[in-house]
Scaffold this active site. Structure first.
Site, mmCIF file in Angstrom:
data_model
loop_
_atom_site.group_PDB
_atom_site.id
_atom_site.type_symbol
_atom_site.label_atom_id
_atom_site.label_comp_id
_atom_site.label_asym_id
_atom_site.label_seq_id
_atom_site.Cartn_x
_atom_site.Cartn_y
_atom_site.Cartn_z
ATOM 1 N N LYS A 159 2.970 -1.189 8.622
ATOM 2 C CA LYS A 159 4.221 -0.475 8.456
ATOM 3 C C LYS A 159 5.496 -0.771 9.618
ATOM 4 O O LYS A 159 5.355 -0.464 10.383
ATOM 5 C CB LYS A 159 4.312 1.010 8.275
ATOM 6 C CG LYS A 159 5.000 1.520 7.640
ATOM 7 C CD LYS A 159 5.562 2.698 7.624
ATOM 8 C CE LYS A 159 6.583 3.125 9.265
ATOM 9 N NZ LYS A 159 6.166 4.611 9.795
ATOM 10 N N SER A 160 6.635 -1.139 8.307
ATOM 11 C CA SER A 160 7.715 -1.063 9.447
ATOM 12 C C SER A 160 9.074 -1.079 8.148
ATOM 13 O O SER A 160 8.665 -1.610 6.921
ATOM 14 C CB SER A 160 8.422 -2.350 10.285
ATOM 15 O OG SER A 160 9.165 -2.143 10.769
ATOM 16 N N VAL A 161 10.060 -0.438 8.971
ATOM 17 C CA VAL A 161 11.277 -1.107 8.076
ATOM 18 C C VAL A 161 12.237 -1.242 8.121
ATOM 19 O O VAL A 161 13.486 -1.984 8.155
ATOM 20 C CB VAL A 161 12.169 0.809 7.452
ATOM 21 C CG1 VAL A 161 11.384 1.542 7.066
ATOM 22 C CG2 VAL A 161 12.600 1.437 9.049
ATOM 23 N N ILE A 219 -2.581 -2.933 7.449
ATOM 24 C CA ILE A 219 -1.354 -2.735 6.550
ATOM 25 C C ILE A 219 -0.114 -1.855 7.652
ATOM 26 O O ILE A 219 -0.005 -0.678 7.332
ATOM 27 C CB ILE A 219 -1.721 -1.449 5.293
ATOM 28 C CG1 ILE A 219 -2.302 -0.412 5.619
ATOM 29 C CG2 ILE A 219 -2.240 -2.492 3.968
ATOM 30 C CD1 ILE A 219 -2.733 0.443 4.897
ATOM 31 N N LYS A 246 -3.148 6.126 -3.953
ATOM 32 C CA LYS A 246 -4.266 6.650 -3.709
ATOM 33 C C LYS A 246 -4.350 8.393 -3.623
ATOM 34 O O LYS A 246 -2.861 8.292 -4.956
ATOM 35 C CB LYS A 246 -4.415 6.863 -2.305
ATOM 36 C CG LYS A 246 -4.161 5.609 -1.398
ATOM 37 C CD LYS A 246 -4.090 6.146 0.295
ATOM 38 C CE LYS A 246 -3.608 4.675 1.415
ATOM 39 N NZ LYS A 246 -2.280 4.400 1.034
ATOM 40 N N TYR A 296 3.438 9.668 -0.268
ATOM 41 C CA TYR A 296 3.999 9.427 0.180
ATOM 42 C C TYR A 296 5.510 9.377 -1.007
ATOM 43 O O TYR A 296 6.365 9.307 0.358
ATOM 44 C CB TYR A 296 4.130 7.789 0.025
ATOM 45 C CG TYR A 296 3.186 7.229 1.220
ATOM 46 C CD1 TYR A 296 1.816 8.288 2.002
ATOM 47 C CD2 TYR A 296 2.371 5.739 1.079
ATOM 48 C CE1 TYR A 296 0.461 7.816 2.812
ATOM 49 C CE2 TYR A 296 1.469 5.776 1.303
ATOM 50 C CZ TYR A 296 0.127 6.807 2.588
ATOM 51 O OH TYR A 296 -0.710 6.146 3.380
ATOM 52 N N HIS A 344 -7.352 9.762 -1.650
ATOM 53 C CA HIS A 344 -6.950 9.525 -0.198
ATOM 54 C C HIS A 344 -8.061 10.230 0.977
ATOM 55 O O HIS A 344 -8.056 9.596 2.140
ATOM 56 C CB HIS A 344 -5.609 10.315 -0.398
ATOM 57 C CG HIS A 344 -4.966 9.768 0.832
ATOM 58 N ND1 HIS A 344 -3.417 9.685 0.219
ATOM 59 C CD2 HIS A 344 -4.785 9.220 2.191
ATOM 60 C CE1 HIS A 344 -2.728 9.395 1.266
ATOM 61 N NE2 HIS A 344 -3.391 9.402 2.294
ATOM 62 N N ASN A 369 4.888 -8.761 11.858
ATOM 63 C CA ASN A 369 3.647 -8.247 12.201
ATOM 64 C C ASN A 369 3.335 -9.447 11.122
ATOM 65 O O ASN A 369 2.059 -9.605 11.021
ATOM 66 C CB ASN A 369 3.987 -7.305 11.419
ATOM 67 C CG ASN A 369 4.072 -6.346 11.845
ATOM 68 O OD1 ASN A 369 4.220 -6.235 13.276
ATOM 69 N ND2 ASN A 369 4.789 -4.745 11.521
ATOM 70 N N ASP A 383 0.714 -0.979 -0.280
ATOM 71 C CA ASP A 383 -0.122 -0.070 0.166
ATOM 72 C C ASP A 383 0.590 1.732 0.098
ATOM 73 O O ASP A 383 1.599 1.542 1.003
ATOM 74 C CB ASP A 383 -1.578 0.581 1.519
ATOM 75 C CG ASP A 383 -1.801 0.794 0.933
ATOM 76 O OD1 ASP A 383 -3.855 1.412 0.588
ATOM 77 O OD2 ASP A 383 -1.371 2.398 1.904
ATOM 78 N N LEU A 433 -1.749 0.118 14.778
ATOM 79 C CA LEU A 433 -1.410 -0.066 15.710
ATOM 80 C C LEU A 433 -1.538 1.517 16.452
ATOM 81 O O LEU A 433 -0.540 1.602 17.781
ATOM 82 C CB LEU A 433 -0.103 -0.598 16.146
ATOM 83 C CG LEU A 433 -0.003 -2.050 14.731
ATOM 84 C CD1 LEU A 433 2.055 -2.195 14.912
ATOM 85 C CD2 LEU A 433 -0.380 -3.065 15.968
ATOM 86 N N ARG A 439 10.544 -6.677 12.677
ATOM 87 C CA ARG A 439 9.641 -6.067 13.116
ATOM 88 C C ARG A 439 8.570 -6.008 11.424
ATOM 89 O O ARG A 439 6.991 -6.872 11.999
ATOM 90 C CB ARG A 439 9.491 -5.023 12.921
ATOM 91 C CG ARG A 439 8.220 -4.180 13.753
ATOM 92 C CD ARG A 439 7.745 -4.635 15.000
ATOM 93 N NE ARG A 439 8.771 -5.243 16.032
ATOM 94 C CZ ARG A 439 9.151 -3.173 16.534
ATOM 95 N NH1 ARG A 439 8.234 -1.928 16.145
ATOM 96 N NH2 ARG A 439 10.287 -3.261 17.547
#
Length: 274
Positions: free
Chosen positions: A231-233, A229, A76, A51, A109, A241, A46, A191, A237
């Site tokens: 998110k992490s980099v 959805i 979006k 972004y 959006h 998830n 996503d 979260l 993690r």
């Protein structure tokens, strides 16, 4: 092979119930993050024009070697591009950045009610859908009254409404509206940017199951029927998830989490963001 279950949208298209978000990930970091996600088993990605990382997503998709039909890609339309012709042009730009011939889901959006362009914008999305350049179309951050107005003036019901949702902001009225009209609820900030992870009910349930608080909250979303959805980099993690299918919350645990709703918004109010 990904083990993530799918939900069926109101036009018959199937969508992974758990995907990978890239909000606030810089473009140059996005390719690595999405690559880790795809290697871990995610198949839904996503992104959004605002972004600034559609190109990074596209590079990861191209390098993955995965068949296009195995991937589910969402992007979006940003607010300033709303309007019929400007939407069509912005969509072309997003496709080019992603390096794709079509997206699986295209969303408005925000409703930006002061602009009051989402009806004509939706007509453009209907054309994109009819032309086969998006497999499904939907909205993001729409309230029930925004959705009702769209339904009153359109023959195509949004497949998805992507909204802020988590135990602190459960969106019951909106989710009930979605259920009545065949719209899937997709949760961003699932979260609450970590704000709900220290709630006692969440940590108690996590300890009982030997899972992390984040895994418990994601599992709660899935059992409600939400698409989610996170998110992490961080590679660990990202994998964690996705590892939420080996346990189930019972009725008492779901009830304990249901009691945490307190109208906690971590993002803007859709009625005032313009």
């Amino acid at each position: 092979m990904s083990t993530v279950p799918h939900v069926t949208l109101n036009n018959g298209v199937t969508m992974p119930q758990l995907g990978f978000g890239v909000f606030q990930v810089p473009d140059e970091e996005t390719t690595a993050a999405v690559t880790h996600a795809l290697e871990s088993g995610y198949r839904s990605i996503d992104t959004a024009a605002i972004y600034g990382n559609e190109s990074g997503v596209g590079r990861a998709l191209a390098a993955s070697g995965l068949p296009r039909q195995d991937l589910f890609v969402t992007t979006k339309l940003w607010n300033e591009d709303q309007g019929y012709d400007t939407t069509l042009s912005a969509f072309d730009t997003s496709l080019a950045r992603l390096g794709l011939e079509y997206v699986d889901l295209y969303l408005i959006h925000w409703p930006t009610p002061a602009r009051d362009r989402y009806l004509e914008t939706w007509r453009a999305l209907e054309r994109i859908l009819a032309d086969g350049r998006a497999r499904a179309i939907g909205v993001s951050n729409f309230q029930p009254h925004h959705l009702q107005r769209l339904l009153d003036h359109s023959g195509v019901v949004p497949a998805v409404n992507q909204v802020e949702a988590h135990p602190g902001l459960q969106q019951r009225e909106l989710r009930e509206f979605h259920t009545r009209h065949g719209v899937v609820t997709e949760a961003w900030s699932p979260l609450a940017q970590g704000a709900v992870l220290s709630y006692e009910a969440v940590t108690d349930i996590a300890a009982r199951h030997g899972q992390t608080p984040a895994q418990v909250v994601l599992r709660w979303h899935l059992q409600l029927g939400n698409v989610v959805i996170p998110k992490s980099v961080t590679p660990a993690r990202i994998r964690e998830n996705l590892d939420v299918f080996g346990f189930t919350l019972d009725e008492s645990e779901m009830a304990a989490l249901a009691a945490l709703d307190r109208g906690l918004r971590t993002g803007p109010d859709p009625d005032t963001l313009n």
